[in-house]
Design a protein around this motif. Structure first.
Motif, PDB file in Angstrom:
ATOM      1  N   UNK A   4       0.861  -1.194   0.000  1.00 43.40           N
ATOM      2  CA  UNK A   4       0.000   0.000   0.000  1.00 43.40           C
ATOM      3  C   UNK A   4       0.889   1.232   0.000  1.00 43.40           C
ATOM      4  N   UNK A   5       0.729   2.112  -0.971  1.00 44.19           N
ATOM      5  CA  UNK A   5       1.605   3.285  -1.034  1.00 44.19           C
ATOM      6  C   UNK A   5       1.303   4.286   0.082  1.00 44.19           C
ATOM      7  N   UNK A   6       2.287   5.106   0.388  1.00 40.12           N
ATOM      8  CA  UNK A   6       2.092   6.226   1.301  1.00 40.12           C
ATOM      9  C   UNK A   6       2.028   7.478   0.436  1.00 40.12           C
ATOM     10  N   UNK A 103       5.842  14.244  -1.371  1.00 45.60           N
ATOM     11  CA  UNK A 103       4.458  13.918  -1.040  1.00 45.60           C
ATOM     12  C   UNK A 103       3.829  15.112  -0.343  1.00 45.60           C
ATOM     13  N   UNK A 104       2.514  15.266  -0.460  1.00 45.09           N
ATOM     14  CA  UNK A 104       1.854  16.317   0.311  1.00 45.09           C
ATOM     15  C   UNK A 104       2.052  16.083   1.813  1.00 45.09           C
ATOM     16  N   UNK A 105       2.232  17.167   2.551  1.00 44.96           N
ATOM     17  CA  UNK A 105       2.384  17.112   4.001  1.00 44.96           C
ATOM     18  C   UNK A 105       1.340  18.040   4.619  1.00 44.96           C
ATOM     19  N   UNK A 106       0.663  17.551   5.649  1.00 43.43           N
ATOM     20  CA  UNK A 106      -0.275  18.377   6.411  1.00 43.43           C
ATOM     21  C   UNK A 106       0.108  18.306   7.877  1.00 43.43           C
ATOM     22  N   UNK A 107      -0.235  19.347   8.613  1.00 46.24           N
ATOM     23  CA  UNK A 107      -0.006  19.372  10.053  1.00 46.24           C
ATOM     24  C   UNK A 107      -1.343  19.168  10.752  1.00 46.24           C
ATOM     25  N   UNK A 162      -3.640   5.151   3.075  1.00 45.75           N
ATOM     26  CA  UNK A 162      -2.495   5.631   2.311  1.00 45.75           C
ATOM     27  C   UNK A 162      -1.856   6.863   2.941  1.00 45.75           C
ATOM     28  N   UNK A 163      -2.236   7.155   4.194  1.00 41.96           N
ATOM     29  CA  UNK A 163      -1.661   8.268   4.943  1.00 41.96           C
ATOM     30  C   UNK A 163      -0.670   7.734   5.976  1.00 41.96           C
ATOM     31  N   UNK A 164       0.422   8.449   6.168  1.00 40.39           N
ATOM     32  CA  UNK A 164       1.369   8.127   7.228  1.00 40.39           C
ATOM     33  C   UNK A 164       1.328   9.241   8.263  1.00 40.39           C
ATOM     34  N   UNK A 165       1.111   8.863   9.513  1.00 37.42           N
ATOM     35  CA  UNK A 165       1.054   9.815  10.621  1.00 37.42           C
ATOM     36  C   UNK A 165       2.382   9.799  11.370  1.00 37.42           C
ATOM     37  N   UNK A 221      10.543   1.403   3.480  1.00 43.84           N
ATOM     38  CA  UNK A 221      10.342   0.045   3.994  1.00 43.84           C
ATOM     39  C   UNK A 221       8.894  -0.164   4.438  1.00 43.84           C
ATOM     40  N   UNK A 222       8.227   0.877   4.915  1.00 44.90           N
ATOM     41  CA  UNK A 222       6.823   0.733   5.305  1.00 44.90           C
ATOM     42  C   UNK A 222       5.945   0.440   4.100  1.00 44.90           C
TER      43      UNK A 222
END
Length: 232
Positions: A4-6, A103-107, A162-165, A221-222
């Motif tokens: 699964x992509x991030x 990649x897009x980044x949000x806070x 597909x989101x990484x926190x 790796x994730x």
């Protein structure tokens, strides 16, 4: 989540984008010690890490059975938030790492909106991240509820899986997991002690890292399904 992509990164602010937690705890303790006339405030707030300032104030009120007026409580919140935001410093390596992720980044933060935007601005990211800066005030329920993370994913148009926190608190890790996202724990803040990684893993983090420079390789790796072994 093998294969699964991030597609985007959703980052906490305090303790991840800005190295502010130790300073914030000092400001909070100093203000509350003065208001409640107690020298043991630090011991009372030790387990409240990751909560909003307004919630910490209310928790101390309950613990001491000394209720404040809503006006007084809000004034204290603004006083604490304003001082922390003005003194916050960018986490080492964060700016270059986030900008290079491709990649897009949000806070996504429990902090009040005005404090959050000022902290992001001091980190040099406001122009780049705006408008993807989300406070719990935008959604109602703060972390550990998943609302703020789910709101950010919807705004970016990316499915939760597909989101990484990136989080530095167990409260935030639980929020990301509840949203159905992969969560990694960041250990680079000055507030982190030796057992902090274990606490984040226990809360659901799939991996932990201590330097921002490690993040691109960790994402790689994730995406291939790697998860740190968990020992009960």
């Amino acid at each position: 989540m093998s294969g699964v992509p991030i597609r985007c990164v959703l980052s906490d602010c305090d303790g991840v984008i800005v190295d502010s937690e130790v300073m914030a705890e000092e400001v909070l303790a100093d203000v509350l010690a003065s208001v409640f006339d107690r020298s043991d405030i630090r011991s009372l707030t030790r387990d409240l890490f990751g909560m909003r300032v307004i919630e910490i104030i209310a928790a101390v009120e309950r613990l001491l059975d000394k209720p404040l007026s809503e006006e007084h409580r809000r004034a204290l919140q603004h006083r604490i938030d304003a001082e922390v935001a003005e003194r916050a410093t960018a986490m080492p390596g964060m700016f270059d790492t986030y900008r290079a992720l491709g990649r897009p980044v949000a806070v996504v933060s429990n902090s009040a909106r005005h404090r959050l935007r000022r902290s992001v601005e001091r980190a040099g990211l406001l122009d780049w991240l705006d408008p993807h800066i989300y406070s719990a005030e935008d959604v109602g329920r703060p972390k550990p509820a998943p609302d703020a993370y789910l709101h950010a994913a919807r705004q970016l148009g990316v499915p939760p899986a597909e989101c990484l926190v990136i989080e530095d608190s167990a409260t935030g890790v639980r929020a990301g997991c509840a949203a159905g996202m992969r969560v990694v724990g960041f250990l680079g803040g000055s507030h982190v002690f030796s057992d902090h990684g274990d606490r984040l893993r226990a809360a659901g983090a799939v991996a932990v890292f201590a330097r921002m420079s490690e993040l691109p390789a960790l994402i790689a790796v994730l995406e291939n399904g790697y998860r740190e072994p968990h020992v009960d």
